[in-house]
Design a protein around this motif. Sequence first.
Motif, PDB file in Angstrom:
ATOM      1  N   MET A 125     -11.070   5.881  10.853  1.00 51.07           N
ATOM      2  CA  MET A 125     -10.252   4.671  10.740  1.00 51.07           C
ATOM      3  C   MET A 125      -8.864   4.978  10.192  1.00 51.07           C
ATOM      4  SD  MET A 125     -12.304   2.242  11.787  1.00 51.07           S
ATOM      5  CE  MET A 125     -11.709   0.667  11.197  1.00 51.07           C
ATOM      6  N   ARG A 126      -7.855   4.477  10.869  1.00 49.13           N
ATOM      7  CA  ARG A 126      -6.482   4.671  10.394  1.00 49.13           C
ATOM      8  C   ARG A 126      -6.228   3.805   9.157  1.00 49.13           C
ATOM      9  NH1 ARG A 126      -1.563   1.244   9.667  1.00 49.13           N
ATOM     10  NH2 ARG A 126      -0.138   2.830   8.929  1.00 49.13           N
ATOM     11  N   ILE A 127      -5.603   4.409   8.151  1.00 49.55           N
ATOM     12  CA  ILE A 127      -5.204   3.636   6.974  1.00 49.55           C
ATOM     13  C   ILE A 127      -3.732   3.915   6.635  1.00 49.55           C
ATOM     14  CG2 ILE A 127      -7.469   3.477   5.870  1.00 49.55           C
ATOM     15  CD1 ILE A 127      -6.470   5.789   3.974  1.00 49.55           C
ATOM     16  N   SER A 149       0.834  -1.220   0.000  1.00 49.91           N
ATOM     17  CA  SER A 149       0.000   0.000   0.000  1.00 49.91           C
ATOM     18  C   SER A 149       0.860   1.258   0.000  1.00 49.91           C
ATOM     19  CB  SER A 149      -0.895   0.026   1.233  1.00 49.91           C
ATOM     20  OG  SER A 149      -1.520  -1.208   1.402  1.00 49.91           O
ATOM     21  N   LYS A 150       2.035   1.177   0.588  1.00 51.61           N
ATOM     22  CA  LYS A 150       2.895   2.364   0.679  1.00 51.61           C
ATOM     23  C   LYS A 150       3.655   2.613  -0.621  1.00 51.61           C
ATOM     24  CE  LYS A 150       3.014   1.746   5.561  1.00 51.61           C
ATOM     25  NZ  LYS A 150       3.682   1.195   6.727  1.00 51.61           N
ATOM     26  N   ILE A 151       3.717   1.578  -1.445  1.00 50.82           N
ATOM     27  CA  ILE A 151       4.393   1.720  -2.737  1.00 50.82           C
ATOM     28  C   ILE A 151       3.460   2.423  -3.720  1.00 50.82           C
ATOM     29  CG2 ILE A 151       5.319   0.328  -4.659  1.00 50.82           C
ATOM     30  CD1 ILE A 151       6.248  -1.647  -2.371  1.00 50.82           C
ATOM     31  N   GLU A 183      -7.414  -0.741  10.585  1.00 53.50           N
ATOM     32  CA  GLU A 183      -7.395  -2.063   9.942  1.00 53.50           C
ATOM     33  C   GLU A 183      -5.944  -2.522   9.909  1.00 53.50           C
ATOM     34  OE1 GLU A 183      -8.400  -1.941   5.749  1.00 53.50           O
ATOM     35  OE2 GLU A 183      -6.758  -0.568   5.339  1.00 53.50           O
ATOM     36  N   ASN A 184      -5.730  -3.786  10.254  1.00 57.53           N
ATOM     37  CA  ASN A 184      -4.389  -4.336  10.125  1.00 57.53           C
ATOM     38  C   ASN A 184      -4.451  -5.847  10.287  1.00 57.53           C
ATOM     39  OD1 ASN A 184      -1.522  -4.293   9.770  1.00 57.53           O
ATOM     40  ND2 ASN A 184      -1.513  -2.252  10.691  1.00 57.53           N
ATOM     41  N   THR A 185      -3.291  -6.462  10.093  1.00 51.96           N
ATOM     42  CA  THR A 185      -3.224  -7.909  10.258  1.00 51.96           C
ATOM     43  C   THR A 185      -3.101  -8.228  11.750  1.00 51.96           C
ATOM     44  OG1 THR A 185      -0.831  -7.821  10.063  1.00 51.96           O
ATOM     45  CG2 THR A 185      -2.081  -8.195   8.051  1.00 51.96           C
ATOM     46  N   GLY A 219       0.776  -7.202   2.370  1.00 56.26           N
ATOM     47  CA  GLY A 219       2.051  -7.882   2.129  1.00 56.26           C
ATOM     48  C   GLY A 219       3.117  -6.867   1.800  1.00 56.26           C
ATOM     49  N   TYR A 220       4.312  -7.360   1.623  1.00 60.32           N
ATOM     50  CA  TYR A 220       5.461  -6.471   1.458  1.00 60.32           C
ATOM     51  C   TYR A 220       6.243  -6.802   0.202  1.00 60.32           C
ATOM     52  CZ  TYR A 220       4.536  -6.564   6.463  1.00 60.32           C
ATOM     53  OH  TYR A 220       3.930  -6.533   7.680  1.00 60.32           O
ATOM     54  N   LEU A 221       6.897  -5.794  -0.346  1.00 57.11           N
ATOM     55  CA  LEU A 221       7.901  -6.057  -1.367  1.00 57.11           C
ATOM     56  C   LEU A 221       9.270  -5.799  -0.737  1.00 57.11           C
ATOM     57  CD1 LEU A 221       6.427  -4.399  -4.594  1.00 57.11           C
ATOM     58  CD2 LEU A 221       6.073  -6.719  -3.717  1.00 57.11           C
TER      59      LEU A 221
HETATM   60  C1  LMR Z   1       1.135  -0.524   8.462  1.00 54.97           C
HETATM   61  O1  LMR Z   1       1.523   0.638   8.259  1.00 54.97           O
HETATM   62  O2  LMR Z   1       0.102  -0.785   9.051  1.00 54.97           O
HETATM   63  C2  LMR Z   1       1.950  -1.663   7.979  1.00 54.97           C
HETATM   64  O3  LMR Z   1       2.488  -1.318   6.756  1.00 54.97           O
HETATM   65  C3  LMR Z   1       3.065  -1.964   8.893  1.00 54.97           C
HETATM   66  C4  LMR Z   1       3.868  -3.068   8.292  1.00 54.97           C
HETATM   67  O4  LMR Z   1       4.908  -2.779   7.712  1.00 54.97           O
HETATM   68  O5  LMR Z   1       3.408  -4.201   8.407  1.00 54.97           O
END
Ligand code: LMR
Length: 328
Positions: free
Chosen positions: A165-167, A89-91, A205-207, A232-234
């Motif tokens: 809600m935090r995103i 999501s950050k990418i 929302e989070n894992t 997920g992550y890259l």
């Molecule tokens: C988040 O910001 O909630 C996640 O990206 C944190 C992470 O790197 O799992």
Amino acid sequence: MLASCQEQVYPTDNEQLSHEEQIVIRFSHVVGENTPKGMAAVKFAELIKERSRGYVEIQVFPNGVLYKDGEEMDALLRGDTQMIAPAISKITTLVPEWSVMDLPYAFKNADEVHTYVESEIGQSLMTKLNAHNLYSMGIWDSGFKQLSNNIHPIENVRDLNGLRMRIMPSDILAKQFSSVGAIPKRIDFNTVFNQLQKGKIDGQENTLTNITSKNLYSLQDYLTISNHGYLGYLPLMNHEFWNSLPKDVQILLIETLEEVQEWEWQLAEELTAQWLKEMEACNCIKIHYLSDEDIEKWASAFDPVYDYYTDSFGEKYIQALPKYQTHH
Ligand code: LMR
């Protein structure tokens, strides 16, 4: 040095090497060490050290101690750190097409995600990173996101109405919440606890591994197991730095990461299951599970998010999602 020795891949006595003689890779990330990403980073570093006999050293900086969430990408692009593994999501702020992965209920399970990312369309998304001086080495799971808040139980999608809600920073995630009347708040991961504590947001929302490792659940009354989106992550390197590495080191990194990736996928699944059990047992948060029928309703409530993505980036990334593959 004898001629035959020069063909050796790594120097033999690497314990004696100074940092100037070694290849040092600083790996910065924002989550705890007891999470799938945190543990995979450490495992990757250990294996690389062992296999290169100390010639390549990966220094892992967890919890945003080196660069905070929101800073690490710039640090990577500047070359101040060589490796990060941000949430996809950050990418999306750099390559917005990647936000296809943020679409609600785009994937049923992690296998579907991996298949998508490894497919031609997924690889075309990977290639887009190169234009931004990024080189992606694979995909790591955190898992599927759940919803928590401390106002009321979220059982129907309309219960999200009005909640702050935090995103993560992703337009698709913002749309996901605003399309059902919630108020999305882009907040850095490392300050979510604080913002919840101060009452600046109602939920997030989070894992499960992120919710538990940051103790977010201690501040929340309600948890909905909605599995509405994948996180997920890259694992990314600065592309210039990557290109500067000797070929044999590149091969070592790639092969080791492939192995760590398999291990990480398994670990993410196990830790998630383990944390769910612990949360069920702790009686500290009220857990609601969505039924399959609920999920269908929720998924159709998010249709406008798909339209928004299509309007922005066309249909091809959406059409390749597994759910459309089965229907056609
Ligand atoms: C988040 O910001 O909630 C996640 O990206 C944190 C992470 O790197 O799992």
